[in-house]
Design an enzyme around this catalytic site. Structure first.
Site, mmCIF file in Angstrom:
data_model
loop_
_atom_site.group_PDB
_atom_site.id
_atom_site.type_symbol
_atom_site.label_atom_id
_atom_site.label_comp_id
_atom_site.label_asym_id
_atom_site.label_seq_id
_atom_site.Cartn_x
_atom_site.Cartn_y
_atom_site.Cartn_z
ATOM 1 N N LEU A 36 -2.232 -8.982 -45.108
ATOM 2 C CA LEU A 36 -3.499 -7.758 -45.052
ATOM 3 C C LEU A 36 -4.814 -8.486 -44.498
ATOM 4 C CD1 LEU A 36 -2.678 -6.362 -48.436
ATOM 5 C CD2 LEU A 36 -2.023 -5.370 -46.373
ATOM 6 N N GLY A 39 -9.208 -4.757 -42.277
ATOM 7 C CA GLY A 39 -8.759 -3.442 -41.929
ATOM 8 C C GLY A 39 -7.947 -2.706 -43.142
ATOM 9 N N HIS A 40 -7.069 -3.334 -43.551
ATOM 10 C CA HIS A 40 -6.207 -2.710 -44.549
ATOM 11 C C HIS A 40 -7.080 -2.501 -45.784
ATOM 12 C CE1 HIS A 40 -2.959 -5.089 -42.492
ATOM 13 N NE2 HIS A 40 -2.463 -3.898 -42.409
ATOM 14 N N LYS A 152 -6.586 2.218 -35.453
ATOM 15 C CA LYS A 152 -6.395 1.281 -34.560
ATOM 16 C C LYS A 152 -4.936 1.694 -33.916
ATOM 17 C CE LYS A 152 -4.681 -3.102 -34.659
ATOM 18 N NZ LYS A 152 -3.830 -3.431 -33.723
ATOM 19 N N ASP A 153 -4.033 1.866 -34.797
ATOM 20 C CA ASP A 153 -2.582 2.473 -34.310
ATOM 21 C C ASP A 153 -2.743 4.004 -34.080
ATOM 22 O OD1 ASP A 153 -0.905 -0.056 -34.416
ATOM 23 O OD2 ASP A 153 -1.788 0.254 -36.586
ATOM 24 N N GLN A 156 0.556 5.972 -33.218
ATOM 25 C CA GLN A 156 1.104 6.098 -34.556
ATOM 26 C C GLN A 156 0.684 7.023 -35.761
ATOM 27 O OE1 GLN A 156 2.745 2.631 -37.081
ATOM 28 N NE2 GLN A 156 0.892 2.875 -38.076
ATOM 29 N N VAL A 179 -11.511 -1.336 -38.140
ATOM 30 C CA VAL A 179 -12.571 -2.456 -38.646
ATOM 31 C C VAL A 179 -12.560 -3.478 -37.768
ATOM 32 C CG1 VAL A 179 -12.773 -4.000 -40.419
ATOM 33 C CG2 VAL A 179 -12.246 -1.697 -40.912
ATOM 34 N N MET A 187 -9.304 -5.741 -36.021
ATOM 35 C CA MET A 187 -8.614 -6.415 -36.930
ATOM 36 C C MET A 187 -6.976 -6.169 -36.772
ATOM 37 S SD MET A 187 -10.529 -7.743 -39.692
ATOM 38 C CE MET A 187 -12.327 -7.977 -39.650
HETATM 39 O O1 PAF Z 1 1.251 0.305 -39.207
HETATM 40 C C1 PAF Z 1 2.084 -0.233 -39.893
HETATM 41 O O2 PAF Z 1 1.739 -1.243 -40.584
HETATM 42 C C2 PAF Z 1 3.543 0.063 -39.911
HETATM 43 O O3 PAF Z 1 3.867 0.663 -38.648
HETATM 44 C C3 PAF Z 1 3.892 0.997 -41.070
HETATM 45 C C4 PAF Z 1 2.869 2.576 -40.812
HETATM 46 C C5 PAF Z 1 3.487 0.461 -42.118
HETATM 47 C C6 PAF Z 1 5.432 1.376 -40.928
HETATM 48 O O4 PAF Z 1 6.150 0.630 -41.133
#
Ligand code: PAF
Length: 282
Positions: A36, A39-40, A152-153, A156, A179, A187
């Site tokens: 982590l 950003g998290h 950032k993703d 996704q 972030v 990050m």
């Molecule tokens: O973004 C991530 O860290 C991963 O792709 C996720 C969403 C936790 C799925 O494993």
């Protein structure tokens, strides 16, 4: 400072969430693979702002890594992650063993939506199948009101929003801004792999995105011209470019003429580390 309750067992985790919701509390979940960073932490903080209880999941999901990718060496820093989550006030952590998520004989997967086909989907075949499968399963185990993801993703987040809509999953998706380090680097858990020289060269990604934003703000509408400008900044610094494109943000299609809003997306390798970043152009 709250000491988060750690759950390894899916049923115990689900019961805890169901009890909280039965008591009238709003529950937020932040799915992560650990390692982590700030950003998290911003995602946990966002969940805490709108929810009574916050759950972080930590699971390095094997099915979203291709055989040649960095699954074995992906950073695993559970003790640090736990301390960080305690500091920011997380109520529970779901950190299952692999067998709890993928029991022997596991064979059911989610076919991802069409927005998963391009970009990361082309470069990392099977990646979004693994992401959709694990995220759907995490939503079953942590039946929260809202799940918070980072922008950032970008692809996704879009893939997950589509899956939630297409499969009528009873969860809200909240996507929060990337972030950045003070110098602009997005990050990422993978930044720990960068040597000092690679760390410096990695700044080309945010610089190229800033250039795309500048060109578009100045009226440039030719996709080729903006993509060439991004490549001109990336090429001297990075070791290879997977893509550097301008796309329509809901379909990820790349028409020749840029219509706003749009998004610029980059994936590039610096040394042996693959980095992604993006910037909205609107
Ligand atoms: O973004 C991530 O860290 C991963 O792709 C996720 C969403 C936790 C799925 O494993």
């Amino acid at each position: 400072m709250t000491e988060p309750t750690i759950f390894r067992d899916p049923d115990a985790m689900r019961n805890w969430v169901l009890e909280r919701r039965a008591a009238g509390e709003r529950v937020g979940v932040v799915p992560t693979m650990g390692a982590l960073h700030a950003g998290h932490v911003s995602l946990i903080t966002a969940a805490r702002e709108t929810c009574d209880r916050t759950v972080a999941t930590i699971f390095v999901n094997p099915t979203q890594f291709a055989p040649h990718e960095d699954l074995a060496k992906y950073p695993r820093t559970f003790e640090q992650d736990r301390a960080r989550l305690a500091e920011v006030g997380t109520d529970a952590i779901f950190a299952p063993p692999v067998e709890a998520m993928y029991p022997a004989g596991f064979s059911t997967y989610v076919e991802p939506p069409s927005v998963a086909a391009s970009l990361e989907g082309t470069i990392r075949p099977g990646h979004f199948r693994g992401v959709c499968t694990v995220v759907l399963k995490l939503f079953q185990i942590v039946p929260a009101d809202v799940a918070v993801f980072g922008a950032k993703d970008f692809q996704q987040a879009l893939v997950i929003r589509r899956m939630v809509r297409d499969l009528a999953l009873p969860i809200e998706i909240d996507v929060r801004p990337t972030v950045r380090e003070p110098d602009g680097l997005a990050m990422s858990s993978r930044n720990v792999y960068l040597s000092p020289d690679e760390r410096r060269r990695a700044l080309a990604l945010s610089r190229a995105l800033a250039e795309a934003a500048h060109r578009v703000a100045s009226g440039e509408r030719s996709r080729t011209a903006v993509e060439q400008a991004m490549r001109a900044i990336l090429e001297p610094e990075v070791d290879s470019i997977d893509y550097a494109v301008v796309a329509e943000p809901e379909s990820l299609e790349c028409p020749a003429r840029i219509e706003l809003p749009a998004v610029a997306l980059i994936a590039a390798r610096v040394g042996s580390t693959r980095l992604i970043d993006n910037r909205r152009l609107d």
